[in-house]
Design a protein around this motif. Sequence first.
Motif, PDB file in Angstrom:
ATOM      1  N   VAL A 210      37.662  28.792  40.234  1.00  0.00           N
ATOM      2  CA  VAL A 210      37.685  30.432  39.750  1.00  0.00           C
ATOM      3  C   VAL A 210      38.446  30.396  38.573  1.00  0.00           C
ATOM      4  CG1 VAL A 210      38.048  32.731  40.616  1.00  0.00           C
ATOM      5  CG2 VAL A 210      37.330  30.773  42.078  1.00  0.00           C
ATOM      6  N   GLY A 211      38.209  31.617  37.874  1.00  0.00           N
ATOM      7  CA  GLY A 211      39.074  31.907  36.700  1.00  0.00           C
ATOM      8  C   GLY A 211      38.793  33.400  36.129  1.00  0.00           C
ATOM      9  N   GLY A 212      39.829  33.859  35.269  1.00  0.00           N
ATOM     10  CA  GLY A 212      39.636  34.918  34.587  1.00  0.00           C
ATOM     11  C   GLY A 212      40.882  35.635  33.938  1.00  0.00           C
ATOM     12  N   TRP A 213      40.539  36.702  33.305  1.00  0.00           N
ATOM     13  CA  TRP A 213      41.776  37.307  32.692  1.00  0.00           C
ATOM     14  C   TRP A 213      42.233  38.852  33.043  1.00  0.00           C
ATOM     15  CZ3 TRP A 213      39.878  42.006  31.242  1.00  0.00           C
ATOM     16  CH2 TRP A 213      38.465  42.223  31.057  1.00  0.00           C
ATOM     17  N   LEU A 214      41.434  39.194  34.392  1.00  0.00           N
ATOM     18  CA  LEU A 214      41.712  40.571  34.729  1.00  0.00           C
ATOM     19  C   LEU A 214      43.139  40.744  35.202  1.00  0.00           C
ATOM     20  CD1 LEU A 214      38.681  40.915  37.009  1.00  0.00           C
ATOM     21  CD2 LEU A 214      39.053  42.044  34.910  1.00  0.00           C
ATOM     22  N   PRO A 215      43.758  42.139  35.092  1.00  0.00           N
ATOM     23  CA  PRO A 215      45.127  42.238  35.220  1.00  0.00           C
ATOM     24  C   PRO A 215      45.450  41.777  36.837  1.00  0.00           C
ATOM     25  CG  PRO A 215      44.201  44.140  34.091  1.00  0.00           C
ATOM     26  CD  PRO A 215      43.217  43.003  34.425  1.00  0.00           C
ATOM     27  N   HIS A 216      46.612  41.241  37.135  1.00  0.00           N
ATOM     28  CA  HIS A 216      46.706  40.611  38.493  1.00  0.00           C
ATOM     29  C   HIS A 216      46.912  42.032  39.462  1.00  0.00           C
ATOM     30  CE1 HIS A 216      46.809  37.184  36.550  1.00  0.00           C
ATOM     31  NE2 HIS A 216      48.123  36.646  36.508  1.00  0.00           N
ATOM     32  N   PHE A 217      47.666  43.014  38.928  1.00  0.00           N
ATOM     33  CA  PHE A 217      47.716  44.317  39.613  1.00  0.00           C
ATOM     34  C   PHE A 217      46.660  44.980  40.168  1.00  0.00           C
ATOM     35  CE2 PHE A 217      48.620  45.342  35.302  1.00  0.00           C
ATOM     36  CZ  PHE A 217      47.782  46.350  35.012  1.00  0.00           C
ATOM     37  N   HIS A 218      45.477  44.966  39.534  1.00  0.00           N
ATOM     38  CA  HIS A 218      44.018  45.529  39.809  1.00  0.00           C
ATOM     39  C   HIS A 218      43.435  44.829  40.816  1.00  0.00           C
ATOM     40  CE1 HIS A 218      39.938  46.671  39.277  1.00  0.00           C
ATOM     41  NE2 HIS A 218      40.725  47.812  39.045  1.00  0.00           N
ATOM     42  N   ASP A 219      42.889  45.558  41.770  1.00  0.00           N
ATOM     43  CA  ASP A 219      42.280  44.937  43.051  1.00  0.00           C
ATOM     44  C   ASP A 219      41.249  43.907  42.579  1.00  0.00           C
ATOM     45  OD1 ASP A 219      40.536  46.709  42.115  1.00  0.00           O
ATOM     46  OD2 ASP A 219      40.021  47.622  43.833  1.00  0.00           O
ATOM     47  N   MET A 220      40.473  44.091  41.735  1.00  0.00           N
ATOM     48  CA  MET A 220      39.515  43.070  41.288  1.00  0.00           C
ATOM     49  C   MET A 220      39.832  41.909  40.738  1.00  0.00           C
ATOM     50  SD  MET A 220      35.748  43.299  39.466  1.00  0.00           S
ATOM     51  CE  MET A 220      36.259  43.569  37.746  1.00  0.00           C
ATOM     52  N   GLY A 221      41.327  41.932  40.095  1.00  0.00           N
ATOM     53  CA  GLY A 221      41.778  40.749  39.466  1.00  0.00           C
ATOM     54  C   GLY A 221      42.800  40.261  40.650  1.00  0.00           C
ATOM     55  N   LEU A 222      43.174  40.870  41.474  1.00  0.00           N
ATOM     56  CA  LEU A 222      44.319  40.167  42.460  1.00  0.00           C
ATOM     57  C   LEU A 222      43.392  39.541  43.386  1.00  0.00           C
ATOM     58  CD1 LEU A 222      46.863  40.204  44.094  1.00  0.00           C
ATOM     59  CD2 LEU A 222      46.452  42.170  45.153  1.00  0.00           C
ATOM     60  N   PHE A 223      42.475  39.939  43.949  1.00  0.00           N
ATOM     61  CA  PHE A 223      41.566  39.583  44.932  1.00  0.00           C
ATOM     62  C   PHE A 223      40.414  38.448  44.654  1.00  0.00           C
ATOM     63  CE2 PHE A 223      43.168  43.103  47.118  1.00  0.00           C
ATOM     64  CZ  PHE A 223      43.630  42.542  48.258  1.00  0.00           C
ATOM     65  N   THR A 224      39.793  38.656  43.334  1.00  0.00           N
ATOM     66  CA  THR A 224      38.765  37.858  43.057  1.00  0.00           C
ATOM     67  C   THR A 224      39.290  36.467  42.398  1.00  0.00           C
ATOM     68  OG1 THR A 224      38.112  38.797  40.964  1.00  0.00           O
ATOM     69  CG2 THR A 224      37.056  39.528  42.690  1.00  0.00           C
ATOM     70  N   GLN A 225      40.334  36.813  41.621  1.00  0.00           N
ATOM     71  CA  GLN A 225      40.947  35.691  40.978  1.00  0.00           C
ATOM     72  C   GLN A 225      42.129  34.935  41.560  1.00  0.00           C
ATOM     73  OE1 GLN A 225      40.309  37.641  36.676  1.00  0.00           O
ATOM     74  NE2 GLN A 225      42.394  37.315  37.306  1.00  0.00           N
ATOM     75  N   ILE A 226      42.912  35.347  42.770  1.00  0.00           N
ATOM     76  CA  ILE A 226      44.014  34.943  43.220  1.00  0.00           C
ATOM     77  C   ILE A 226      43.721  34.637  44.595  1.00  0.00           C
ATOM     78  CG2 ILE A 226      46.422  35.169  43.677  1.00  0.00           C
ATOM     79  CD1 ILE A 226      46.747  36.525  41.073  1.00  0.00           C
ATOM     80  N   VAL A 227      43.575  35.841  45.397  1.00  0.00           N
ATOM     81  CA  VAL A 227      43.395  35.694  46.815  1.00  0.00           C
ATOM     82  C   VAL A 227      42.444  35.152  47.295  1.00  0.00           C
ATOM     83  CG1 VAL A 227      43.557  37.240  48.924  1.00  0.00           C
ATOM     84  CG2 VAL A 227      44.786  37.822  47.128  1.00  0.00           C
ATOM     85  N   TRP A 228      41.168  35.435  46.861  1.00  0.00           N
ATOM     86  CA  TRP A 228      40.140  34.608  47.505  1.00  0.00           C
ATOM     87  C   TRP A 228      39.965  32.969  47.277  1.00  0.00           C
ATOM     88  CZ3 TRP A 228      35.155  37.956  45.672  1.00  0.00           C
ATOM     89  CH2 TRP A 228      35.542  39.160  46.090  1.00  0.00           C
ATOM     90  N   PRO A 229      40.451  32.574  46.266  1.00  0.00           N
ATOM     91  CA  PRO A 229      40.242  31.165  45.887  1.00  0.00           C
ATOM     92  C   PRO A 229      41.420  30.452  46.787  1.00  0.00           C
ATOM     93  CG  PRO A 229      40.920  32.313  44.036  1.00  0.00           C
ATOM     94  CD  PRO A 229      40.351  33.357  44.833  1.00  0.00           C
ATOM     95  N   LEU A 230      42.837  31.188  46.947  1.00  0.00           N
ATOM     96  CA  LEU A 230      43.823  30.639  47.506  1.00  0.00           C
ATOM     97  C   LEU A 230      43.586  30.514  48.839  1.00  0.00           C
ATOM     98  CD1 LEU A 230      46.896  31.856  45.620  1.00  0.00           C
ATOM     99  CD2 LEU A 230      45.697  29.656  45.299  1.00  0.00           C
ATOM    100  N   LEU A 231      42.767  31.359  49.565  1.00  0.00           N
ATOM    101  CA  LEU A 231      42.489  31.456  50.940  1.00  0.00           C
ATOM    102  C   LEU A 231      41.402  30.433  51.342  1.00  0.00           C
ATOM    103  CD1 LEU A 231      42.808  35.233  51.817  1.00  0.00           C
ATOM    104  CD2 LEU A 231      44.295  33.490  52.297  1.00  0.00           C
ATOM    105  N   LEU A 232      40.748  30.238  50.355  1.00  0.00           N
ATOM    106  CA  LEU A 232      39.661  29.116  50.609  1.00  0.00           C
ATOM    107  C   LEU A 232      40.007  27.726  50.102  1.00  0.00           C
ATOM    108  CD1 LEU A 232      36.400  31.000  48.950  1.00  0.00           C
ATOM    109  CD2 LEU A 232      36.795  30.683  51.233  1.00  0.00           C
ATOM    110  N   GLY A 233      41.479  27.656  49.803  1.00  0.00           N
ATOM    111  CA  GLY A 233      41.946  26.247  49.543  1.00  0.00           C
ATOM    112  C   GLY A 233      41.232  25.882  48.350  1.00  0.00           C
ATOM    113  N   GLY A 234      40.974  26.621  47.085  1.00  0.00           N
ATOM    114  CA  GLY A 234      40.261  26.321  45.791  1.00  0.00           C
ATOM    115  C   GLY A 234      41.516  26.380  44.667  1.00  0.00           C
ATOM    116  N   SER A 235      40.964  26.331  43.328  1.00  0.00           N
ATOM    117  CA  SER A 235      41.850  26.543  42.532  1.00  0.00           C
ATOM    118  C   SER A 235      41.439  27.708  41.570  1.00  0.00           C
ATOM    119  CB  SER A 235      42.036  25.364  41.755  1.00  0.00           C
ATOM    120  OG  SER A 235      40.736  25.031  41.232  1.00  0.00           O
ATOM    121  N   THR A 236      42.381  28.139  40.788  1.00  0.00           N
ATOM    122  CA  THR A 236      42.003  29.264  39.899  1.00  0.00           C
ATOM    123  C   THR A 236      42.820  29.085  38.706  1.00  0.00           C
ATOM    124  OG1 THR A 236      42.017  32.137  39.722  1.00  0.00           O
ATOM    125  CG2 THR A 236      43.936  30.716  40.783  1.00  0.00           C
TER     126      THR A 236
END
Length: 575
Positions: A210-236
């Motif tokens: 996974v990857g991207g440039w969205l701000p981390h404090f925004h919900d789409m950036g926080l979840f799609t770029q950080i929380v989702w991949p980490l909860l799946l055991g993936g990488s971002t």
Amino acid sequence: MAHDLTDAPDLVTLFREHVAARPDAEAVAFLADPSDLAGGLVRWSYARLDREARIRAAWLREHLPPGSRVLLLHPSGLEFVAAFVGCLYAGMIAVPAPLPGGQRHQRKRLAAIAHDAGTGAVLTTATDLAEVREWAAELPDATIPVVAGDLLGAGDPENWRPLPMDRSTTAVLQYTSGSTGDPKGVVLQHDHILVNTAAATSALAFGGRVGGWLPHFHDMGLFTQIVWPLLLGGSTVLMAPAAFVRRPIRWLRMIDAYGVGCSFAPNFAFELCTRRVGDEDLAGLDLSRWHLAGCGSEPINPRALRAFSDKFAAAGFRPEAVTACYGMAETTVYISGHADAPLTTRRVDLDALARGEFTPAVEGRVSREIVACGRPQDAYDVRIVDPETGQELPDGRMGEIWLRGRSISPGYWQRDDSAAVFDAVTSSGDGGYLRTGDLGVFYDGEVYVHGRLKDLIIVHGRNVYPQDIEHELRAQHPELGRTGVVFAGPGTVPGDDGSAVVVTHEVAGVPDDRLPALAAEIRHTVGREFGISVATVALVKPGTVLRTTSGKIRRSAMRDLFHEGRLASLHQDPR
């Protein structure tokens, strides 16, 4: 026993199982130097992220009781991820927010967030420590500790001990893009995040890198770029938003260089790439592995997405990778959207739309193409409801979207008035719904979102959707820029009864002596196509239209600027 999203007792347990199972695997990386794809990437393994999080968690546990709110003020990068996970480890409530910056509005809004959350501490970076402490000194409670997480390196991660927690434990306060003095913190518990992540990642075939440039404090950036991949055991792989805005090709090169399969962005990002990435940049670019190009967070323009697909087909980009999504902070983030399917749109009759009817257009009638945002997941009960009467509406009728489901927040932080929004009841007595404030319709089983209820303009009893006027003006007047805002009058016309609109629009490269005629043509177009009058046309320079940190147009703020006489115009008619 290994857990997954459906049966994990909490976020920390699931994440630490990934740490134990694959400690040396890459968890998160940050492209510190976007000009150097080979050497500019800083990588952390699961073991390193776990260690950094435990250091921060140990400090938080030593200084604050569980459940304290910790304000996270970071630029994009690894430090934010460590601070966020550290808050989870410590049983704290993470409050992601943007750095103070130099603008008075931004500093005031951040102060309002800190006050509303009852902030117990602020985490930041060594680089930003002086700026954040200067801002914190302006707060009524200037004693809130401000600490740089990367200066806690001497701390002992072994001092951290797991806390008892479960799915009902509050994890995050996600502040929405509201007004300066009235911030609203969406309360998200571990269960909301786990349930929403399970629904979203399944429907979107989310996985791989996974990857991207969205701000981390925004919900789409926080979840799609950080929380989702980490909860799946993936990488971002993460990149700063400013790096993308300065050179959009950097986003695409990052996707290519690191084999990113999932990356999300608002509509304007796809449009920006189409405009500013030259044909010479396509040489050697390979986007064939990008299988999920999620688009959401603002109104979606189907022409912009098609133009992106057409331009980057030469780089291997597949049109079916584009996925229109619908979501909001109050539902954690995701509501609907499905992967690996062609973009679905409907061209509907604008006159019928003004009556709340979703009627396919016929030749010769004024129409608008609207994007479908997929079939709502089983995780939600979805209703289209008359916002005035609470009556459920049949398919094909426009109304407010109401939702019910496990990943919906119980309300805003410390608000007594949340029930009106989070526990709405239909006229038939069916309760427990979230009133989204979004206008939409069901058609052929898919949900079409068409603007915000608060932005709807009623003229002579007809519904006028401002984005329809904006879309039509740009289609008929190529001289206009790509951003404009339409809102209700009365404007500056003496004796106006309010049944008129104000048109503000950015222009670039238009001679001054051409502006009066362009304003007159805009009036004529709105009158001819929509049958309504225009109180004022204000043509402004590029960059005047205000946006939120996630790129959404701040329509209410623009309306206030105009009515307060503070909108700087290149030409305004009438003055």
